[in-house]
Design a protein around this motif. Structure first.
Motif, short mmCIF file in Angstrom:
data_model
loop_
_atom_site.label_atom_id
_atom_site.label_comp_id
_atom_site.label_asym_id
_atom_site.label_seq_id
_atom_site.Cartn_x
_atom_site.Cartn_y
_atom_site.Cartn_z
N SER A 273 -4.97 -21.30 12.27
CA SER A 273 -5.27 -22.06 11.06
C SER A 273 -4.15 -23.01 10.67
N ASN A 274 -2.93 -22.77 11.24
CA ASN A 274 -1.78 -23.61 10.89
C ASN A 274 -1.60 -23.71 9.38
N ASN A 275 -1.63 -22.57 8.72
CA ASN A 275 -1.39 -22.54 7.28
C ASN A 275 -0.26 -21.56 7.01
N ALA A 276 0.97 -21.98 7.34
CA ALA A 276 2.13 -21.10 7.22
C ALA A 276 2.32 -20.58 5.80
N PRO A 277 2.15 -21.41 4.76
CA PRO A 277 2.36 -20.88 3.40
C PRO A 277 1.43 -19.72 3.06
N LEU A 278 0.15 -19.84 3.44
CA LEU A 278 -0.76 -18.72 3.17
C LEU A 278 -0.35 -17.49 3.97
N GLY A 279 0.02 -17.72 5.25
CA GLY A 279 0.50 -16.61 6.08
C GLY A 279 1.72 -15.96 5.45
N ALA A 280 2.62 -16.79 4.93
CA ALA A 280 3.83 -16.27 4.29
C ALA A 280 3.47 -15.44 3.06
N ALA A 281 2.52 -15.95 2.26
CA ALA A 281 2.11 -15.21 1.06
C ALA A 281 1.48 -13.88 1.45
N LEU A 282 0.63 -13.90 2.50
CA LEU A 282 0.01 -12.64 2.95
C LEU A 282 1.07 -11.66 3.42
N SER A 283 2.11 -12.17 4.13
CA SER A 283 3.19 -11.29 4.57
C SER A 283 3.88 -10.64 3.38
N CYS A 284 4.15 -11.46 2.36
CA CYS A 284 4.84 -10.91 1.18
C CYS A 284 3.97 -9.86 0.49
N VAL A 285 2.67 -10.16 0.37
CA VAL A 285 1.78 -9.19 -0.27
C VAL A 285 1.72 -7.90 0.54
N MET A 286 1.70 -8.05 1.88
CA MET A 286 1.66 -6.85 2.72
C MET A 286 2.91 -6.01 2.52
N MET A 287 4.08 -6.66 2.51
CA MET A 287 5.33 -5.91 2.31
C MET A 287 5.33 -5.23 0.95
N LEU A 288 4.85 -5.97 -0.06
CA LEU A 288 4.79 -5.41 -1.40
C LEU A 288 3.86 -4.19 -1.42
N ALA A 289 2.70 -4.33 -0.78
CA ALA A 289 1.73 -3.22 -0.76
C ALA A 289 2.33 -1.99 -0.08
N ILE A 290 3.04 -2.22 1.05
CA ILE A 290 3.66 -1.10 1.75
C ILE A 290 4.71 -0.44 0.86
N THR A 291 5.54 -1.28 0.21
CA THR A 291 6.59 -0.74 -0.65
C THR A 291 5.99 0.10 -1.77
N VAL A 292 4.95 -0.45 -2.42
CA VAL A 292 4.32 0.29 -3.52
C VAL A 292 3.75 1.61 -3.01
N ALA A 293 3.05 1.56 -1.86
CA ALA A 293 2.45 2.78 -1.31
C ALA A 293 3.52 3.82 -1.02
N VAL A 294 4.63 3.38 -0.41
CA VAL A 294 5.70 4.31 -0.06
C VAL A 294 6.33 4.90 -1.32
N CYS A 295 6.56 4.04 -2.34
CA CYS A 295 7.16 4.54 -3.58
C CYS A 295 6.26 5.56 -4.27
N LEU A 296 4.95 5.24 -4.32
CA LEU A 296 4.00 6.18 -4.93
C LEU A 296 4.04 7.52 -4.21
N PHE A 297 4.05 7.44 -2.89
CA PHE A 297 4.09 8.66 -2.08
C PHE A 297 5.34 9.48 -2.36
N LEU A 298 6.50 8.80 -2.36
CA LEU A 298 7.75 9.51 -2.59
C LEU A 298 7.80 10.12 -3.99
#
Lengths: 311, 270
Positions: A273-298
């Motif tokens: 798709s050549n849409n780096a900004p959207l890809g970047a935003a999705l990466s950030c959301v994914m990292m955020l989601a993982i962090t939240v999930a891990v924190c909730l678990f801990l």
């Protein structure tokens, strides 16, 4: 004793300059720090910045906007929302499967094997010396149209003109379930080894004490063995969960259209798709989601342990 | 009889089934590498060494293998050297902000490779305009293997008695000499495992290489692209089986060496 010898060596080492000793240590670790900062922190910062930009044609447009994130909350962003939730879910199920299967194996190695434990460790790791890609491919061979399961069912007559099914089963491959099974297989060693290490460390006299004080085998396991093995078990859960959320290979090879995960979508933004900004935003959301999930678990684990201590 | 009684129970049964679950898919690869059907499917049609012979003439496969070996060796040398220095700094000196430094270096272990890959790509292509080659792959592999190397070497360095080093200093060795004569031999097993771990990680890494290799294919990239073309798969299976066999031989050999080198006391550790 050590204090005296250190003081003495200080006298010999630094009579003139009085340079603190840790400066040498800092020089030793500086190249590694430079690599992590230059190749991890700077790119992470860059991707966070880019996630607030937009793409016009082949160029990035450096005007600040929340557009990429806003998309996730709009009807057009439904696909990404689904993919993020699905990735977390598939990863959670796979992690649970990995750890539930790995625990008894680790327990077996720690408590039932008296001699030759190393042989068992080697036996356990040998399958992981093959390429990850080929291991995932092997599941395609097992679950596929002409695969091991379908051929087996054909041979015993369940698939065939007179059998239960007329044609080979197609639902085995290319779905979230096949992704889960494959992940559970591919990450097994990462779960067994940390759990094994923490079980192996348990002081056996605690177990004897529990038995002497009248605990049954099950009670002893839940009150002594399991709590003491928690550090390894938590490590195993995180070791498997964090990387699998963003996995790309497994969903691509055995996931099919219904099995794709957020990693595929991120990669597509950069490649097709050549849409780096959207890809970047999705990466950030994914990292955020993982962090939240891990924190909730801990946090959940922490609370349970506190409650356990009260009893 | 006693052996049977001890091992005929649900847990042992589970352990054996678990090993089967791990092995059956992996053993399918060598099985199909000797099958003379161009498609990987059952039933087996007959025995052949065709695919192993093909390997020798498959130039794109061999060049991908060579690229991966080069990157792997370079990465493990650099990462082990950096890991050695970092582990030494962490265990020997009282660094200010030690916990922060430690956490920072371990950070690449908890960031998904996908994110490392795309963010490095953005920096290199969109901001710096660096060409993608095996060097960029190697650099990203150093990033993900340095923490592994540091962890392995720290575990080894924390294990031994610091007074040995002090004794060597007191007897007149320079700092470098006492490191080379006392510390290094003691840390050697850790260096070997760090090297192997870094090599295997780099050799098998697909995602970062996929984003950062440009037109040079590493072995995982070659394998991944082959999996889309059924007629290319048997060669890949033959290569995969060979790699599996070589690594089994290597590990058995390393274990044999270790047992010869360390008699008694240390072998009970694992």
């Amino acid at each position: 004793m050590t204090a005296i010898s250190e003081a003495a060596s200080d006298q010999y080492d630094q009579p003139a300059t009085r340079r603190p000793e840790w400066v040498d240590g800092l020089w030793l670790i500086a190249p590694t720090l430079a690599i992590v900062v230059g190749m991890m922190l700077v790119p992470l910062l860059a991707i966070i910045i880019v996630s607030f930009w937009t793409q016009t044609g082949f160029d990035l447009e450096a005007t600040w906007t929340l557009e990429n994130y806003a998309l996730l909350f709009q009807p057009e962003g439904k696909l990404y929302r689904i993919l993020i939730v699905k990735s977390l879910w598939v990863s959670l199920v796979a992690t649970t499967a990995v750890v539930v299967l790995a625990y008894p194996m680790a327990y077996f190695m720690a408590f039932r094997i008296q001699r030759g434990k190393l042989i068992w460790i080697i036996l356990l790791t040998v399958p992981f010396w093959t390429s990850y890609l080929l291991r995932v491919f092997a599941w395609k061979v097992i679950l596929g149209f002409n695969g091991v399961i379908n051929s087996g069912l054909k041979a015993v007559g369940i698939i065939g003109p007179d059998g239960l099914f007329e044609k080979p089963l197609e639902f085995l491959l290319y779905n979230p379930a096949s992704v889960t099974i494959t992940l559970a297989h591919a990450w097994a060693a990462y779960a067994v080894l940390p759990i094994y290490v923490s079980l192996e460390k348990i002081d056996r006299s605690y177990l004897e004490a529990a038995t002497d004080l009248g605990d049954s085998k099950w009670k002893r396991f839940w009150r002594v063995t399991f709590p003491l093995s928690l550090p390894g078990t938590i490590a195993a859960i995180l070791l498997v969960f964090i990387p699998t959320v963003g996995d790309y290979i497994t969903p691509t090879l055995v996931g099919g259209p219904s099995g794709i995960m957020i990693g595929n979508s991120i990669a597509n933004q950069f490649i097709k798709s050549n849409n780096a900004p959207l890809g970047a935003a999705l990466s950030c959301v994914m990292m955020l989601a993982i962090t939240v999930a891990v924190c909730l678990f801990l946090m959940a684990i922490g609370k349970k342990r506190l409650k356990g201590a009260d009893i | 009889m006693q052996f049977l009684r001890r091992h005929l129970n649900p847990l042992s049964f589970f352990a054996v089934s678990y090993l089967l679950f791990l092995y059956v898919p992996v053993l399918l690869l060598p099985l199909f590498s000797f099958n003379d059907d161009i498609y990987v499917r059952l039933p087996l049609t007959g025995f052949t060494l065709q695919w192993y012979k093909n390997l020798m003439n498959n130039t794109s496969l061999l060049s991908a293998l060579w690229s991966s070996v080069q990157v792997g060796i370079g990465v493990s040398l650099v990462s082990t050297l950096l890991g050695l220095m970092a582990a030494r700094a962490m265990t020997r000196y009282r660094l200010p902000g030690r916990r922060g430094i430690y956490g920072l270096i371990l950070l690449p272990l908890v960031i998904p490779y996908m994110v490392i890959g795309v963010s490095t790509l953005v920096i290199l292509r969109r901001m710096l305009d660096v060409d993608l080659t095996l060097w960029t792959v190697g650099a990203s592999h150093v990033l993900i293997t340095v923490p592994l190397s540091m962890l392995v070497l720290m575990a080894r360095m924390e294990g031994f008695d610091r007074s040995l080093e002090e004794a060597s200093r007191d007897l007149g060795d320079s700092a470098w000499k006492s490191f080379r004569r006392v510390t290094l031999p003691l840390v050697m097993p850790g260096i070997v495992s760090s090297f192997l771990l870094c090599f295997i990680t780099s050799f098998d890494e697909y995602l970062l290489a996929f984003f950062l290799a440009g037109s040079d294919a590493t072995l995982p990239i070659f394998i991944f692209s082959s999996l889309r073309f059924p007629n290319k798969i048997p060669d890949v299976l033959a290569l995969g089986s060979l790699i599996l066999m070589v690594s089994i031989v290597l590990v058995v050999f390393a274990e044999w060496l270790r047992r010869r080198g360390v008699s008694g006391s240390d072998s009970s550790v694992i």
